[in-house]
Design a protein around this motif. Structure first.
Motif, short mmCIF file in Angstrom:
data_model
loop_
_atom_site.label_atom_id
_atom_site.label_comp_id
_atom_site.label_asym_id
_atom_site.label_seq_id
_atom_site.Cartn_x
_atom_site.Cartn_y
_atom_site.Cartn_z
N SER A 45 2.03 74.98 42.17
CA SER A 45 3.09 74.16 41.95
C SER A 45 3.99 74.89 40.73
O SER A 45 3.54 74.95 39.87
CB SER A 45 3.64 73.09 42.50
OG SER A 45 3.44 72.34 41.31
N CYS A 46 5.22 75.91 40.75
CA CYS A 46 5.69 75.69 39.88
C CYS A 46 7.35 75.63 39.86
O CYS A 46 8.03 74.47 40.71
CB CYS A 46 6.50 77.63 39.87
SG CYS A 46 5.82 78.58 40.70
N ALA A 47 8.10 74.97 38.24
CA ALA A 47 8.80 74.56 37.64
C ALA A 47 9.69 75.56 36.92
O ALA A 47 8.65 76.26 35.67
CB ALA A 47 8.92 73.21 37.18
N LEU A 48 11.19 75.53 36.27
CA LEU A 48 11.70 76.18 35.43
C LEU A 48 11.74 75.81 34.66
O LEU A 48 12.39 74.81 34.46
CB LEU A 48 13.01 76.72 35.99
CG LEU A 48 12.59 78.50 37.20
CD1 LEU A 48 13.92 79.00 37.93
CD2 LEU A 48 11.81 78.99 36.40
N VAL A 49 11.90 76.14 33.44
CA VAL A 49 11.52 75.42 32.58
C VAL A 49 12.03 76.05 30.83
O VAL A 49 11.59 77.10 31.09
CB VAL A 49 10.56 74.64 31.71
CG1 VAL A 49 10.79 73.96 30.31
CG2 VAL A 49 9.69 73.18 32.81
N ARG A 50 13.04 75.66 30.59
CA ARG A 50 13.30 75.82 29.42
C ARG A 50 11.82 76.14 28.41
O ARG A 50 11.08 75.33 27.52
CB ARG A 50 14.22 75.78 27.88
CG ARG A 50 15.71 75.39 29.16
CD ARG A 50 16.94 75.08 28.25
NE ARG A 50 17.64 75.95 27.14
CZ ARG A 50 17.48 75.63 25.89
NH1 ARG A 50 17.26 74.00 25.49
NH2 ARG A 50 17.98 76.66 25.04
N ALA A 51 12.44 77.33 27.22
CA ALA A 51 10.73 77.56 26.78
C ALA A 51 10.98 76.98 25.70
O ALA A 51 9.63 76.89 25.34
CB ALA A 51 10.86 79.56 26.68
N GLN A 52 11.84 76.60 25.11
CA GLN A 52 12.22 75.00 24.13
C GLN A 52 11.29 74.58 24.45
O GLN A 52 10.80 73.51 23.54
CB GLN A 52 13.23 75.65 23.76
CG GLN A 52 14.31 77.04 22.93
CD GLN A 52 14.70 77.47 23.86
OE1 GLN A 52 14.87 77.46 24.98
NE2 GLN A 52 16.17 78.02 23.26
N GLU A 53 11.47 74.22 25.59
CA GLU A 53 10.91 72.32 26.41
C GLU A 53 9.75 72.42 26.83
O GLU A 53 9.08 71.63 27.55
CB GLU A 53 12.00 71.99 27.19
CG GLU A 53 13.99 71.65 26.18
CD GLU A 53 14.44 71.67 27.71
OE1 GLU A 53 14.77 70.31 27.47
OE2 GLU A 53 14.31 71.44 28.34
N MET A 54 9.31 73.95 26.34
CA MET A 54 7.65 73.91 27.65
C MET A 54 6.66 73.59 26.93
O MET A 54 5.60 72.81 27.49
CB MET A 54 7.86 75.87 28.04
CG MET A 54 6.02 75.99 28.38
SD MET A 54 6.68 75.45 30.43
CE MET A 54 7.40 76.81 30.37
N ALA A 55 6.20 73.60 26.34
CA ALA A 55 5.19 72.73 25.05
C ALA A 55 5.24 71.21 25.04
O ALA A 55 3.67 70.86 25.39
CB ALA A 55 4.93 73.37 23.70
N PRO A 56 6.22 70.67 24.55
CA PRO A 56 6.43 69.22 25.08
C PRO A 56 5.49 68.37 26.52
O PRO A 56 5.39 68.14 26.36
CB PRO A 56 7.41 68.85 24.49
CG PRO A 56 8.03 69.53 23.64
CD PRO A 56 7.06 70.69 24.03
N TYR A 57 6.23 69.75 27.20
CA TYR A 57 6.07 69.27 28.73
C TYR A 57 4.31 69.18 29.49
O TYR A 57 3.65 68.28 29.46
CB TYR A 57 7.14 69.77 30.06
CG TYR A 57 8.22 69.51 30.31
CD1 TYR A 57 8.77 67.89 30.63
CD2 TYR A 57 9.65 70.41 30.04
CE1 TYR A 57 9.62 67.17 30.70
CE2 TYR A 57 10.54 69.49 29.75
CZ TYR A 57 11.39 68.65 30.37
OH TYR A 57 12.50 67.55 30.11
N VAL A 58 3.94 70.59 28.99
CA VAL A 58 2.68 70.76 28.43
C VAL A 58 2.07 69.61 28.11
O VAL A 58 0.81 69.27 28.63
CB VAL A 58 2.35 72.08 28.26
CG1 VAL A 58 0.94 72.46 28.42
CG2 VAL A 58 3.09 73.08 28.98
N ALA A 59 1.89 68.85 27.14
CA ALA A 59 1.37 68.71 26.35
C ALA A 59 1.35 66.40 26.53
O ALA A 59 0.05 66.16 26.89
CB ALA A 59 1.58 68.35 25.06
N ASN A 60 2.99 66.65 26.88
CA ASN A 60 2.62 64.60 28.03
C ASN A 60 2.66 65.31 29.08
O ASN A 60 1.63 63.77 30.16
CB ASN A 60 3.62 64.86 27.57
CG ASN A 60 4.62 65.39 28.49
OD1 ASN A 60 4.82 65.88 29.71
ND2 ASN A 60 5.94 64.85 27.92
#
Length: 290
Positions: A45-60
């Protein structure tokens, strides 16, 4: 329910990323005014996320997997697993760089000269840490955009800005003092997802196919026919991963040769092959190379 939640960088890298996945074998279709594109894989499943916010969303754990720049991983200091580097963009295949820029007539010649100065940037955390490591005390403020214009207008003494060629910076009458960071896209994963055998297998599949698609962009297949007496001269011109494939044609006096070469070399190579006796030269694009 999908196995992997994948983050696609929204904005300048969005189209290039979707094209890369398409070449790798996944068709991702954005939907108008929708942050969840369709994908032709029930395990994704895909979600569009700003590159600046990607790492925190992956981390959590909101996302299992995502693509973002090394710069934003360092900026957020998010705890993610870096799977591989993927050098691509909407305009070139070269890594971008964050540079320190000042007006042409500025007395600033090195990073050390920023002592007591004001610097604007989107990359606030990284810039502050970099200056601290250099023993420089400067004010670093967040810029919402038009960062170069703030230097031109004298609102700040310097800026830390991202560029590929530096042409836009020079067009604004600014001077690059130093390169602070080279950055390229990283495929990153949530640590817990990598500990899950099923998710890890899927993530490794995606990484392998994306890397294969990128590798293929720089190579082409050449096929040609050559008389047996000219074979050695032709093969001597051909670079290859191992050695060219050579097979006999129905007419035993002729052979078929096939090899993989750098795409940029073809314009010089084909005339030389023809002069050496090659005929029926064909060039084919590659989709993937592993």
């Amino acid at each position: 329910m999908s196995l992997i939640k994948l983050g696609i960088p929204k904005g300048s890298l969005e189209e290039a990323t979707i094209n890369l996945f398409g070449q790798a074998g996944w068709q991702i279709k954005p939907r108008s005014r929708h942050y969840y594109p369709e994908v032709d894989d029930p395990e994704l499943s895909c979600a569009l996320v700003r590159a600046q916010e990607m790492a925190p969303y992956v981390a959590n754990g909101t996302l299992d997997l995502g693509l973002t720049g090394l710069d934003w991983i360092l900026e957020t200091q998010a705890e993610v697993v870096e799977i591989c580097a993927l050098t691509y963009s909407k305009s070139s295949n070269q890594p971008s760089r964050w540079v320190l820029v000042v007006p042409q007539d500025s007395p600033v010649r090195t990073v050390k000269d920023l002592e007591g100065k004001k610097v604007a940037t989107e990359l606030v955390g990284f810039t502050r840490r970099h200056l601290a490591e250099q023993g420089v005390a400067a004010t670093v403020e967040f810029s919402w955009g038009a960062t170069e214009a703030k230097v031109v207008e004298g609102l700040v003494d310097a800026a830390v800005e991202i560029t590929e060629t530096g042409s836009t910076i020079r067009a604004h009458g600014l001077r690059i003092v130093a390169d602070l960071l080279y950055t390229e896209t990283r495929l990153i994963a949530n640590p817990a997802a990598m500990d899950d055998p099923a998710k890890r297998t899927k993530i490794e599949q995606i990484a392998t196919m994306l890397q294969a698609a990128l590798a293929a962009r720089h190579k082409v297949v050449l096929k040609l026919n050559v008389a047996a007496g000219d074979l050695d001269a032709v093969v001597a011109l051909l670079p290859s991963l191992h050695a060219p494939t050579v097979s006999h044609l129905y007419d035993g006096r002729w052979l078929a040769v096939e090899t993989v070469v750098d795409a940029q070399a073809v314009r010089d190579l084909i005339p030389r092959l023809r002069a050496a006796g090659a005929e029926g030269i064909l060039e084919f694009e590659l989709r993937k190379m592993v």
